[in-house]
Scaffold this motif. Structure first.
Motif, PDB file in Angstrom:
ATOM      1  N   THR A  43      -3.636   9.816   1.942  1.00  0.00           N
ATOM      2  CA  THR A  43      -3.196   9.052   3.108  1.00  0.00           C
ATOM      3  C   THR A  43      -3.261   7.561   2.788  1.00  0.00           C
ATOM      4  O   THR A  43      -3.927   7.139   1.838  1.00  0.00           O
ATOM      5  N   LEU A  44      -2.578   6.782   3.596  1.00  0.00           N
ATOM      6  CA  LEU A  44      -2.609   5.331   3.424  1.00  0.00           C
ATOM      7  C   LEU A  44      -4.029   4.802   3.563  1.00  0.00           C
ATOM      8  O   LEU A  44      -4.441   3.904   2.827  1.00  0.00           O
ATOM      9  N   LEU A  88       0.819   4.280  -2.555  1.00  0.00           N
ATOM     10  CA  LEU A  88       0.629   5.625  -2.024  1.00  0.00           C
ATOM     11  C   LEU A  88       1.690   6.579  -2.575  1.00  0.00           C
ATOM     12  O   LEU A  88       1.363   7.689  -3.006  1.00  0.00           O
ATOM     13  N   SER A 114       0.829  -1.212   0.000  1.00  0.00           N
ATOM     14  CA  SER A 114       0.000   0.000   0.000  1.00  0.00           C
ATOM     15  C   SER A 114       0.858   1.254   0.000  1.00  0.00           C
ATOM     16  O   SER A 114       0.511   2.247  -0.655  1.00  0.00           O
ATOM     17  N   SER A 115       1.983   1.220   0.701  1.00  0.00           N
ATOM     18  CA  SER A 115       2.883   2.384   0.753  1.00  0.00           C
ATOM     19  C   SER A 115       3.504   2.663  -0.604  1.00  0.00           C
ATOM     20  O   SER A 115       3.673   3.824  -0.991  1.00  0.00           O
ATOM     21  N   ASN A 170       0.780   9.733  -4.814  1.00  0.00           N
ATOM     22  CA  ASN A 170       1.088  11.058  -4.279  1.00  0.00           C
ATOM     23  C   ASN A 170       1.933  11.891  -5.237  1.00  0.00           C
ATOM     24  O   ASN A 170       1.801  13.117  -5.276  1.00  0.00           O
ATOM     25  N   VAL A 229      -5.937   5.374   0.319  1.00  0.00           N
ATOM     26  CA  VAL A 229      -5.474   4.466  -0.733  1.00  0.00           C
ATOM     27  C   VAL A 229      -6.041   3.063  -0.518  1.00  0.00           C
ATOM     28  O   VAL A 229      -6.491   2.413  -1.461  1.00  0.00           O
TER      29      VAL A 229
END
Length: 164
Positions: free
Chosen positions: A55-56, A39, A35-36, A43, A59
């Motif tokens: 934000t996480l 993200l 997920s990061s 972003n 997402v």
């Protein structure tokens, strides 16, 4: 052409289910890393265009919506191959999507550090229903629902009025 779709759509549904359920089976550390990465990618786009960051949490919720929108659309297109009524297509497609969402959240119960959330089932259902509704409206607008004929027939009689 219909025969090709009867082969391709189940394969696409299988791939979508595999993607959804494998992501749910990931433990929380691996899931957060995935997920990061997404993200960071998103972003770069949102900061360049809107000067804002996601934000996480956003997402992750967006992923639920999009995954199930794709799945719901695939279910609808598959059911449409069997010349069912538009309302039955919607009902069957959304029911199948709901069952998948419930299984998805159940899988997360057995994944380390993950939990099951009713709100995610609602979000999954909203994603699938959005795609199903869009396809149902598109089929209706293109007259793909009339008489089991899956070709749009619009003719202009030259008087500026299209047939109803």
């Amino acid at each position: 052409m219909k025969t090709k779709r009867r082969i391709i759509l189940p394969i696409l549904i299988f791939l979508a289910l595999t993607f959804i359920w494998l992501n749910s089976a990931m433990d929380s550390v691996v899931s957060d890393e995935e997920s990061s990465r997404i993200l960071d990618f998103l972003n770069r786009i949102t900061e360049a265009i809107f000067n804002r960051s996601l934000t996480l949490h956003v997402v992750r919720k967006l992923a639920h919506f999009v995954e199930f929108a794709v799945l719901g659309g695939l279910f609808y297109l598959s059911v449409a191959l069997f010349d069912t009524s538009p309302s039955l297509r919607i009902y069957i497609s959304e029911t199948l999507s709901l069952i998948v969402a419930l299984i998805d959240e159940t899988i997360q119960l057995s994944s380390d550090g993950r939990s099951s959330q009713v709100t995610d089932v609602w979000l999954d259902s909203l994603g699938s229903f959005s795609a199903i509704l869009c396809l149902a409206l598109l089929f209706a607008l293109l007259h793909l629902d009339k008489g089991g004929d899956n070709t749009a027939k619009i003719t202009d009689k030259g008087d500026g009025n299209l047939p109803e």
